[in-house]
Design a protein around this motif. Sequence first.
Motif, short mmCIF file in Angstrom:
data_model
loop_
_atom_site.label_atom_id
_atom_site.label_comp_id
_atom_site.label_asym_id
_atom_site.label_seq_id
_atom_site.Cartn_x
_atom_site.Cartn_y
_atom_site.Cartn_z
N ALA A 102 -32.84 11.98 94.22
CA ALA A 102 -31.97 10.90 93.74
C ALA A 102 -31.70 11.05 92.24
CB ALA A 102 -32.61 9.55 94.03
N LYS A 103 -32.73 11.42 91.48
CA LYS A 103 -32.58 11.56 90.04
C LYS A 103 -31.60 12.68 89.69
CE LYS A 103 -35.14 12.53 85.79
NZ LYS A 103 -36.48 12.82 85.19
N ILE A 104 -31.83 13.87 90.25
CA ILE A 104 -30.98 15.01 89.89
C ILE A 104 -29.56 14.81 90.41
CG2 ILE A 104 -30.71 17.51 90.03
CD1 ILE A 104 -33.70 17.76 90.47
N GLU A 157 -37.26 19.17 89.17
CA GLU A 157 -36.95 18.07 88.25
C GLU A 157 -36.97 18.56 86.80
OE1 GLU A 157 -38.73 13.76 86.74
OE2 GLU A 157 -40.04 15.31 87.57
N GLY A 158 -38.03 19.26 86.42
CA GLY A 158 -38.16 19.74 85.05
C GLY A 158 -37.11 20.77 84.67
N ILE A 159 -36.84 21.69 85.59
CA ILE A 159 -35.84 22.74 85.32
C ILE A 159 -34.45 22.12 85.20
CG2 ILE A 159 -34.78 24.84 86.21
CD1 ILE A 159 -37.43 25.36 87.71
N ALA A 160 -34.14 21.18 86.10
CA ALA A 160 -32.83 20.52 86.06
C ALA A 160 -32.67 19.72 84.77
CB ALA A 160 -32.68 19.60 87.26
N ALA A 161 -33.76 19.11 84.28
CA ALA A 161 -33.69 18.30 83.06
C ALA A 161 -33.25 19.13 81.86
CB ALA A 161 -35.05 17.66 82.79
N LYS A 162 -33.75 20.34 81.75
CA LYS A 162 -33.37 21.20 80.62
C LYS A 162 -31.88 21.49 80.63
CE LYS A 162 -37.87 23.48 80.26
NZ LYS A 162 -38.63 24.77 80.32
#
Length: 295
Positions: A114-116, A149-154
């Motif tokens: 949901a976040k990404i 999640e972490g990779i998408a955030a960058k």
Amino acid sequence: MLKRALFFSTPYCLSLCDNQMIVHTREAPDMKKSIPIEDIGYVILEHQQTHITLPLLNALSDNNVAVILCGGNRLPNAMLMNLDANTTQSENFRAQIDAGEPLKKNLWKQVVEAKIRNQAALLNKLGKDGEKLKPYYMNVKSGDTDNREGIAAKIYWKELFGAEFCRSREGTPPNNLLNYGYTLLRAAVARALMGSGLFPQFGIFHRNRYNAFPLADDIMEGYRPYVDEIVYQLYTQQCTQLSQETKKELLHILYMDTRFPKMQRPLDVALSITSASLSKCFMGIEKKISYPRLE
């Protein structure tokens, strides 16, 4: 019912009378304004000389109002929450405590998706390349074991604010605006969780021993892009400092429109829908957390 958010940045006196919040100043004690307690969802006390009575605090707590206390730096520092906000609370607590790792990992997978997905939708909405995130919200593994999640955030932050931007609590603007917006969102999520009979201290993924609301930190992840949208608009208008006007704009997060498959609701109401669905997941009634999709 959509609840009001009250923000006190000047030294008002707040008390209780006939289930109404009574608001006045020391300089004009006879000029009083009354607000029904049942209409209030959030009270933010920023000024250090604000006076509030214990009966009023108890009445606010009884009505599941999130009372947010700010420190000397005028930033949110603590929150008052009701310990008995739901009639089936003990049953829900037991289901939450008994939840096994497979269920928690599946729920966290849904949160990450949901976040990404909403991050990608926001980028597309702002005319940026949200398609870069599509591979990351597709086929997220149980428990997000490969840290999509972490990779998408960058990728997301560089697309949103530029290649030089680094998301950090202590970083340069607009990190300060993001921090404030996320604090408001976190309080709203904690309030919704308590209203659904869940215990914010028992997280799905977040487990820091010093974190009082890990479940709120879990569930707010899918809503963070709504904060990011307001912050982006403020930042592009050269708003980089937490002025009173900027804080009021960030408070509007609670009233943003959110869209579910068959309905549209303000974000504050959407949080109740999401937390209620999470409660049903813990009880074994449902298998999917209900998150809105950013459009």
